[in-house]
Design a protein around this motif. Structure first.
Motif, PDB file in Angstrom:
ATOM      1  N   GLY A  33       0.832  -1.184   0.000  1.00  0.00           N
ATOM      2  CA  GLY A  33       0.000   0.000   0.000  1.00  0.00           C
ATOM      3  C   GLY A  33       0.873   1.243   0.000  1.00  0.00           C
ATOM      4  O   GLY A  33       1.951   1.257   0.591  1.00  0.00           O
ATOM      5  N   PHE A  34       0.400   2.305  -0.673  1.00  0.00           N
ATOM      6  CA  PHE A  34       1.158   3.552  -0.692  1.00  0.00           C
ATOM      7  C   PHE A  34       0.221   4.727  -0.968  1.00  0.00           C
ATOM      8  O   PHE A  34      -0.910   4.544  -1.450  1.00  0.00           O
ATOM      9  N   ALA A  35       0.683   5.923  -0.635  1.00  0.00           N
ATOM     10  CA  ALA A  35      -0.085   7.132  -0.900  1.00  0.00           C
ATOM     11  C   ALA A  35       0.059   7.516  -2.361  1.00  0.00           C
ATOM     12  O   ALA A  35       1.131   7.380  -2.953  1.00  0.00           O
ATOM     13  N   GLN A  36      -1.021   8.029  -2.966  1.00  0.00           N
ATOM     14  CA  GLN A  36      -1.042   8.232  -4.409  1.00  0.00           C
ATOM     15  C   GLN A  36      -0.023   9.240  -4.896  1.00  0.00           C
ATOM     16  O   GLN A  36       0.383   9.191  -6.061  1.00  0.00           O
ATOM     17  N   ASP A  37       0.443  10.129  -4.047  1.00  0.00           N
ATOM     18  CA  ASP A  37       1.406  11.115  -4.521  1.00  0.00           C
ATOM     19  C   ASP A  37       2.796  10.523  -4.751  1.00  0.00           C
ATOM     20  O   ASP A  37       3.697  11.214  -5.223  1.00  0.00           O
ATOM     21  N   GLN A  38       2.952   9.234  -4.434  1.00  0.00           N
ATOM     22  CA  GLN A  38       4.236   8.563  -4.652  1.00  0.00           C
ATOM     23  C   GLN A  38       4.267   7.756  -5.962  1.00  0.00           C
ATOM     24  O   GLN A  38       5.267   7.102  -6.274  1.00  0.00           O
ATOM     25  N   LEU A  39       3.176   7.804  -6.702  1.00  0.00           N
ATOM     26  CA  LEU A  39       3.054   6.950  -7.884  1.00  0.00           C
ATOM     27  C   LEU A  39       4.189   7.152  -8.885  1.00  0.00           C
ATOM     28  O   LEU A  39       4.797   6.178  -9.346  1.00  0.00           O
ATOM     29  N   SER A  40       4.474   8.393  -9.249  1.00  0.00           N
ATOM     30  CA  SER A  40       5.482   8.626 -10.286  1.00  0.00           C
ATOM     31  C   SER A  40       6.867   8.173  -9.847  1.00  0.00           C
ATOM     32  O   SER A  40       7.645   7.643 -10.653  1.00  0.00           O
ATOM     33  N   ARG A  41       7.198   8.373  -8.561  1.00  0.00           N
ATOM     34  CA  ARG A  41       8.502   7.922  -8.051  1.00  0.00           C
ATOM     35  C   ARG A  41       8.628   6.411  -8.178  1.00  0.00           C
ATOM     36  O   ARG A  41       9.684   5.881  -8.552  1.00  0.00           O
ATOM     37  N   LEU A  42       7.556   5.715  -7.863  1.00  0.00           N
ATOM     38  CA  LEU A  42       7.583   4.251  -7.905  1.00  0.00           C
ATOM     39  C   LEU A  42       7.674   3.736  -9.335  1.00  0.00           C
ATOM     40  O   LEU A  42       8.388   2.770  -9.618  1.00  0.00           O
ATOM     41  N   VAL A  43       6.955   4.380 -10.244  1.00  0.00           N
ATOM     42  CA  VAL A  43       7.028   3.976 -11.648  1.00  0.00           C
ATOM     43  C   VAL A  43       8.427   4.221 -12.194  1.00  0.00           C
ATOM     44  O   VAL A  43       9.018   3.360 -12.866  1.00  0.00           O
ATOM     45  N   ALA A  44       8.989   5.391 -11.892  1.00  0.00           N
ATOM     46  CA  ALA A  44      10.327   5.729 -12.384  1.00  0.00           C
ATOM     47  C   ALA A  44      11.377   4.762 -11.857  1.00  0.00           C
ATOM     48  O   ALA A  44      12.377   4.477 -12.529  1.00  0.00           O
ATOM     49  N   ALA A  45      11.151   4.227 -10.643  1.00  0.00           N
ATOM     50  CA  ALA A  45      12.105   3.299 -10.030  1.00  0.00           C
ATOM     51  C   ALA A  45      11.892   1.859 -10.471  1.00  0.00           C
ATOM     52  O   ALA A  45      12.641   0.971 -10.068  1.00  0.00           O
ATOM     53  N   GLY A  46      10.889   1.619 -11.311  1.00  0.00           N
ATOM     54  CA  GLY A  46      10.607   0.247 -11.749  1.00  0.00           C
ATOM     55  C   GLY A  46      10.024  -0.608 -10.639  1.00  0.00           C
ATOM     56  O   GLY A  46      10.199  -1.828 -10.627  1.00  0.00           O
ATOM     57  N   ALA A  47       9.305   0.023  -9.720  1.00  0.00           N
ATOM     58  CA  ALA A  47       8.769  -0.693  -8.553  1.00  0.00           C
ATOM     59  C   ALA A  47       7.288  -1.019  -8.688  1.00  0.00           C
ATOM     60  O   ALA A  47       6.688  -1.574  -7.759  1.00  0.00           O
ATOM     61  N   LEU A  48       6.688  -0.691  -9.834  1.00  0.00           N
ATOM     62  CA  LEU A  48       5.269  -0.966 -10.035  1.00  0.00           C
ATOM     63  C   LEU A  48       5.026  -1.654 -11.367  1.00  0.00           C
ATOM     64  O   LEU A  48       5.503  -1.199 -12.413  1.00  0.00           O
ATOM     65  N   GLU A  49       4.269  -2.733 -11.310  1.00  0.00           N
ATOM     66  CA  GLU A  49       3.808  -3.412 -12.515  1.00  0.00           C
ATOM     67  C   GLU A  49       2.479  -2.783 -12.939  1.00  0.00           C
ATOM     68  O   GLU A  49       1.700  -2.321 -12.101  1.00  0.00           O
ATOM     69  N   GLU A  50       2.221  -2.731 -14.229  1.00  0.00           N
ATOM     70  CA  GLU A  50       0.917  -2.259 -14.681  1.00  0.00           C
ATOM     71  C   GLU A  50      -0.177  -3.191 -14.162  1.00  0.00           C
ATOM     72  O   GLU A  50       0.041  -4.399 -14.007  1.00  0.00           O
ATOM     73  N   VAL A  51      -1.344  -2.638 -13.894  1.00  0.00           N
ATOM     74  CA  VAL A  51      -2.480  -3.459 -13.486  1.00  0.00           C
ATOM     75  C   VAL A  51      -2.797  -4.436 -14.621  1.00  0.00           C
ATOM     76  O   VAL A  51      -2.751  -4.067 -15.806  1.00  0.00           O
TER      77      VAL A  51
END
Length: 403
Positions: free
Chosen positions: A89-107
């Motif tokens: 779980g994470f706060a939505q304002d962190q989304l871009s940081r996580l995507v840029a770091a390769g830490a999120l898979e697309e739904v």
């Protein structure tokens, strides 16, 4: 003979395809690590047990649930993606940081239309970067509104009346105007814009800001007027407030405010100020899945994340933890409709924009602006001088997207 060999080859190929298809439907029996807020650990464990009981293909997988606050999860993931959680779980304002770091898979593609249809538009937008959905909405409860003492505030609909009532009663009006989060209540409500465009890789590519405008001056003058009041305190934490007449705060502090105000407890949307409705940010909790090299594990993670973010689980999470759901059906439940804080938040969110991605420097810039307001530096400024202040603010905010 050639015909016979051809038949054997065709059968072998068919068996291979069948074996692959069977393998895809056999589920996953490995290990998955989940991070959730400390208060949600036991609840999440129980929901995972229910998921495994209802899905035989995942009955033998091992799921470890560890405490990690939504505000800390992104930093922990970015620091070491490999050892981070598979679902978190994470706060939505962190989304871009996580995507840029390769830490999120697309739904998972099959889940995208379901998630879109089942959740409110604000949470869906918060889970999306560019045109790609990267997370599952969990809540629509991270916003702010007005709590007030009914024995003090005669009319909670206008900020001028609220402050006058607090002054008359010797009570405090609390709002953290030097926070870039709360501060937008003045500017966005007045009709100003401050947003950043982010590409699919999570990088800032443009800034849209019109604070240096007639509307911006109106908002800044409203802030100056509020800060001049002897009732004003630049704070937003109910636990630290000692003399509440009214406070701009969030649903997370509902219990504390109720304890302090007792029978005089009340909550509503933000008031008007200088003739306009105050706005602000809406915030959301999201559930993300880390990229996986094992397709079977990725499928299991997606299935579990979708379940943990489903309407039934969101409703149960409200019952257990008082987290406000983003699921449209869960939002209709009587218990949620009659919750004073969540009802006030729902009313306020209709006047808010979902918090997108903002650079760290923005928050410092907003703090500096309001610190000057609180210090009285602008008390005697003309409209033209205030416009100059806002032009500098606007130019600086736009420059962050050029770096």
């Amino acid at each position: 003979m050639k015909k016979f060999l051809s038949m054997l080859l065709a059968v072998a190929m068919l068996l291979t395809v069948c074996a692959f298809s069977v393998a895809e439907t056999t589920g996953f029996d490995g290990e998955i690590k989940v991070w959730v807020a400390d208060a949600a650990v036991e609840f999440t464990k129980a929901q995972i047990d229910a998921f495994k009981a209802a899905n035989a293909e995942y009955a033998n997988m091992t799921v470890t649930v560890e405490p990690m606050g939504e505000g800390d999860a992104a930093t922990a993931m970015i620091t070491d993606v490999e050892s981070g959680a598979d679902i978190y779980g994470f706060a939505q304002d962190q989304l871009s940081r996580l995507v840029a770091a390769g830490a999120l898979e697309e739904v998972a593609p099959d889940n995208v239309p379901l998630v879109t249809a089942e959740n409110d538009a604000g949470s869906v937008a918060a889970a999306t970067l560019g045109d790609v959905m990267y997370a599952y909405p969990l809540t629509s409860d991270n916003g702010y509104f007005l709590y007030y003492d009914k024995s003090v505030v005669t009319d909670p609909n206008t900020l001028e009346t609220i402050i006058a009532d607090c002054e008359k009663a010797g009570k405090g009006f609390y709002m953290e105007i030097n926070s870039g989060w709360y501060q937008t209540a003045f500017f966005f409500g007045a009709g100003c814009t401050l947003t950043y465009d982010v590409n699919n890789e999570g990088s800032l590519v443009a800034c849209h800001c019109d604070y240096a405008s007639e509307n911006g001056v109106k908002a800044l003058k409203a802030m100056i007027s509020v800060a001049k009041s002897p009732a004003f305190s630049n704070a937003s934490s109910a636990s630290n407030a000692t003399n509440i007449g009214a406070i701009v705060d969030g649903a997370w502090d509902a219990k504390t405010v109720q304890e302090k105000l007792g029978d005089n407890y009340a909550a509503t949307k933000l008031p008007t100020v200088a003739g306009y409705q105050m706005g602000g940010f809406g915030g959301f909790k999201l559930l993300g899945v880390k990229p996986q090299t094992d397709d079977a594990k990725l499928a299991a993670c997606d299935a579990l994340a979708y379940y943990l973010a489903s309407g039934d689980v969101q409703a149960a999470r409200y019952d257990a933890l008082q987290w406000g759901p983003s699921n449209l059906e869960a939002q209709k439940l009587d218990a949620i409709q009659t919750n004073a804080a969540l009802s006030a938040l729902a009313a306020q969110l209709s006047h808010c924009v979902g918090q997108g991605q903002y650079p760290n420097d923005y928050w410092s810039l907003a703090t500096a602006l309001a610190d000057s307001v609180i210090a009285g530096e602008y008390d005697n400024y003309t409209d033209e001088q205030l416009l100059e202040v806002l032009q500098t603010f606007q130019d600086t905010a736009i420059s962050y997207a050029a770096n």
